[in-house]
Design an enzyme around this catalytic site. Structure first.
Site, PDB file in Angstrom:
ATOM      1  CG  ASP A 215      -2.131   0.963   0.974  1.00 22.18           C
ATOM      2  OD1 ASP A 215      -2.043   1.813   0.056  1.00 22.18           O
ATOM      3  OD2 ASP A 215      -3.138   0.874   1.705  1.00 22.18           O
TER       4      ASP A 215
HETATM    5  C1  BGC Z   1      -4.935   3.377   0.072  1.00 24.84           C
HETATM    6  C2  BGC Z   1      -4.998   2.405  -1.089  1.00 24.84           C
HETATM    7  C3  BGC Z   1      -4.752   3.133  -2.377  1.00 24.84           C
HETATM    8  C4  BGC Z   1      -3.404   3.834  -2.296  1.00 24.84           C
HETATM    9  C5  BGC Z   1      -3.047   4.606  -3.535  1.00 24.84           C
HETATM   10  C6  BGC Z   1      -3.677   4.220   0.048  1.00 24.84           C
HETATM   11  O1  BGC Z   1      -3.752   5.254   0.958  1.00 24.84           O
HETATM   12  O2  BGC Z   1      -5.002   2.670   1.279  1.00 24.84           O
HETATM   13  O3  BGC Z   1      -6.242   1.769  -1.118  1.00 24.84           O
HETATM   14  O4  BGC Z   1      -4.804   2.256  -3.451  1.00 24.84           O
HETATM   15  O5  BGC Z   1      -3.430   4.748  -1.219  1.00 24.84           O
HETATM   16  O6  BGC Z   1      -3.847   5.735  -3.622  1.00 24.84           O
END
Ligand code: BGC
Length: 726
Positions: A215
């Site tokens: 993530d």
């Molecule tokens: C989120 C993800 C997301 C990623 C990219 C993170 O803060 O938890 O779900 O895909 O950011 O934006």
């Protein structure tokens, strides 16, 4: 490949792109999950190029329609292709453990089978277009509070049977190109550094062939993460981290061969072209998904559907004019267009439609607005109130499940002014509906529906679409009833998943607790009757057939659900668990047979003594019905258990455990008989007394051996255990 190039490949070159190195080109990844959010501005990370805003998972999950999710995945794939995006960051399949979850709108359900079945088709549809999915957030990311540090402390069975089960299903059946690891820790270890999750479970047990991406910002220690099984750290660049990784390789502390292969493979599978998509067709698909996701909760005296003529309508509440259609955070899409319910309602009927906003942004009760709305309601044949939550966003959880005071006041005032009041809710996670729902005859749960929500709501209100959405999560009478309530959101870096297996409806059922609307529930403008369910076992599957008749005056769609119970199980279980579901489309008065398949594997529980999945031997009760609390017909099937699933007996197994096992019982009976015959064991004689026998039942044999007059010695026990275990 050169070590520095290998290391460079393991982190991004920018926010949304991987690194081009060693002859491997870069690819683009972007959010997800219910639209393509390709960043359009260098200064605003959340602003995206216009793309279809499909219904967020809270609504698509309530469709219980895997085929529709497949089509939505395909459409998302086409939009990715059009925008030259190679990996879409979704779907999100964490369980909705608590109604307070700030990201519940991005997740499908509180049930792992429902989540898993829907997500599998979403992934298949997307990937059939040559675009990779990123199944997220692996794992146990069911809250936003302290999400980047908190340890989700969850016992092994619950982890396997609840929080990992949907992931397992999607990985083994759809092979997503990537899996995104979660921010949080699981049982004390960061998901990004969790060898158990990323390597032992995901790759070794489930056979995951793709790439694990972090993530965004989840990696604390690049080398430790790579060692654990992570491949790609996002975002980037992270030159210092790349150097640490390269050093670790040079010092033989780390090997990047597998990771390099996986990154190359992902890039090779990716398509880079820009085919077009039809904005209109995708909008129509978004409308279809939205309409299917709407759940009709209450329809006393058939207050709905609305009539298209001769019935004046008061439309009340700002959300009718300014729709609330998605949540906040990384999934926020810039829609290609936006339907609102007020326009669509006005366009559908020839009768007068009058509107009053009823409340403003914020939560202040405004007397003037309320009075205006009540007057319109009193002067119209029917009143439709739009209410809901004002904000739900990634990054924080909610603190309660109540509607804003201004919305509650509007419902109350309108209901008092017109007994024919219908409430339409817009919310990303469940809201409390009691006790105010008793005052209104109509209640429509319209979730957050994406850009076509306004027209989809009109479709359902007027009966152009007969509602078939079903609750993918329980609506409790009050927050404190929820199984997660005493163990949320944790403190000092830990949240204990204290309700264990009893997540959502499982917990409400186990405690025989009343709910406002149960899991699986949803009304239709028609009614359905069930015939007798029948079942046959063929190899590893159980096929069930349920005749269903549409007994009402209009065509409709029923979602037949199958819940399974294991009476007398040797382990703790929830009273019933969803194992299969199927839709039947039925013309008025028609009968058809719903056919459902339950995989034997889905009946297995995770045995913590044996460390594997076990299907217990014996009778299983299969109940088919219209919700988890409306079971209409049952059948009992006897299944053969997993071979060699007997719990081994040991010197420290209790007397009762020995007697519960047929081989153990025979051996112990023999020992006791011998002791009795020789008269040398007062303990055995005492055991003739029922009370004493009960007391002895809980004692491990090796402890019994320490009492005078015991028939056991350490040696005889070891022999006995060896005999018992064959
Ligand atoms: C989120 C993800 C997301 C990623 C990219 C993170 O803060 O938890 O779900 O895909 O950011 O934006």
């Amino acid at each position: 490949m050169d070590i520095d190039d290998q290391a460079a490949l393991t982190s991004g070159s920018a926010f949304w792109t991987t690194t081009a190195a060693g002859g491997v080109p870069a690819i683009t990844m972007t959010d997800g999950p219910h639209g393509v959010r390709l960043q359009s501005s260098d200064t605003d990370m959340l602003a995206g190029r216009p793309a279809t805003c499909f219904p967020p998972a809270v609504a698509s999950g309530s469709t219980w329609d895997p085929e529709l999710l497949h089509r939505m995945g395909e459409a998302l794939g086409r939009e990715c292709r059009a925008m030259d995006v190679q990996v879409l960051l979704g779907p999100g399949i964490n369980l909705k453990r608590t109604p307070l979850g700030g990201r519940n709108f991005e997740y499908f359900s509180e049930d792992p089978i429902l989540s898993g079945v829907l997500a599998t088709e979403w992934v298949r549809g997307l990937q059939a277009q040559g675009v990779g999915a990123s199944l997220k957030h692996f794992a146990v990311n069911s809250q936003e509070t302290d999400r980047m540090r908190i340890s989700a402390d969850v016992d092994e069975r619950t982890l396997r049977e609840m929080y990992l089960r949907a992931f397992q299903r999607v990985v083994t059946r759809a092979q997503p190109w990537t899996v995104m690891c979660a921010y949080n820790k699981v049982n004390g270890v960061y998901a990004s550094q969790n060898h158990f999750l990323l390597t032992e479970v995901l790759r070794d047990e489930w056979g995951f062939e793709g790439l694990v991406v972090s993530d965004w910002g989840a990696v604390v220690d690049r080398v430790a993460a790579l060692e654990a099984g992570l491949d790609l750290t996002m975002p980037g660049p992270d030159d210092a981290g790349d150097r640490e990784v390269a050093d670790a390789v040079r010092e033989n502390r780390l090997d990047l061969d597998k990771t390099t292969k996986r990154i190359k493979r992902l890039v090779e599978m990716s398509v880079s072209d820009t085919t077009d998509f039809s904005v209109d067709e995708h909008h129509q698909l978004a409308r279809q998904v939205a309409a299917r996701g709407i759940v009709l909760l209450k329809n006393d005296d058939n207050v709905l559907p609305l009539r298209t003529e001769g019935q004046s309508i008061a439309v009340l509440g700002e959300f009718a004019r300014t729709p609330r259609y998605q949540g906040g955070g990384s999934s926020q899409i810039t829609p290609t267009r936006l339907d609102d319910a007020l326009t669509e309602i006005t366009a559908t009927t020839t009768a007068p439609v009058r509107f009053a906003p009823g409340y403003r942004a914020g939560n202040t009760v405004d007397e003037t607005l309320l009075a205006e709305a009540a007057t319109l309601a009193a002067g119209s044949d029917i009143a439709v109130v739009f209410a809901g939550t004002t904000q739900e966003t990634e990054g924080s959880d909610r603190t309660d499940i109540d509607l804003p005071a201004a919305h509650l006041a509007l419902i109350e005032r309108v209901a008092a002014a017109n007994p024919r009041t219908v409430v339409v809710l817009s919310n990303g996670a469940v809201v409390r509906t009691s006790p105010w729902d008793a005052a209104v005859p109509g209640l429509v749960e319209a979730w957050l529906l994406g850009q076509a929500g306004g027209s989809a709501i009109a479709d359902v209100l007027f009966g152009r679409v007969n509602p078939s959405g079903r609750l993918a999560e329980t609506i409790p009478l009050k927050l404190a009833d929820h199984p997660s309530h005493l163990d949320f959101p944790g403190e000092n870096g830990h949240v204990r998943y204290g309700e264990g297996l009893h997540v959502g409806y499982r917990g409400f059922d186990a405690r025989e607790q009343e709910v406002a609307y149960p899991f699986g529930f949803g009304l239709s403008y028609t009614t359905f009757e069930y015939g007798q369910v029948t079942a046959t076992v063929t190899g590893d599957t159980i096929a069930l057939s349920v005749p269903v008749t549409n007994t009402g005056g209009v065509d409709g769609r029923e979602i037949v659900q199958v819940y399974v119970s294991k009476p007398g199980s040797r382990v703790q279980r929830s009273p019933r668990e969803l194992k299969a579901f199927a839709a039947v489309d039925l013309a008025s008065t028609a009968t058809a047979t719903a056919t459902l398949t339950v995989d034997r594997d889905d009946l297995a529980y995770w045995d913590t003594r044996l460390g594997r999945w076990i299907v217990e031997d014996g009778d299983y009760l299969f109940a088919a019905g219209a919700s988890s609390r409306d079971l209409r017909t049952t059948v009992t099937l006897s299944l053969d258990g997993t071979p060699d699933s007997r719990w081994p007996l040991a010197a420290d197994s209790t007397v009762a455990e020995w007697f519960a096992d047929p081989r153990g019982a025979a051996l112990l009976t023999e020992v006791f008989a011998e002791a009795r015959a020789s008269g040398g064991s007062p303990l055995v004689t005492m055991a003739d007394d029922e009370g004493i026998a009960q007391l002895l039942g809980g004692m491990p044999l090796d402890r019994l051996a320490m009492f005078p007059g015991s028939p056991f010695t350490p040696e005889s026990l070891a022999k006995l255990a060896a005999q018992a275990n064959g």
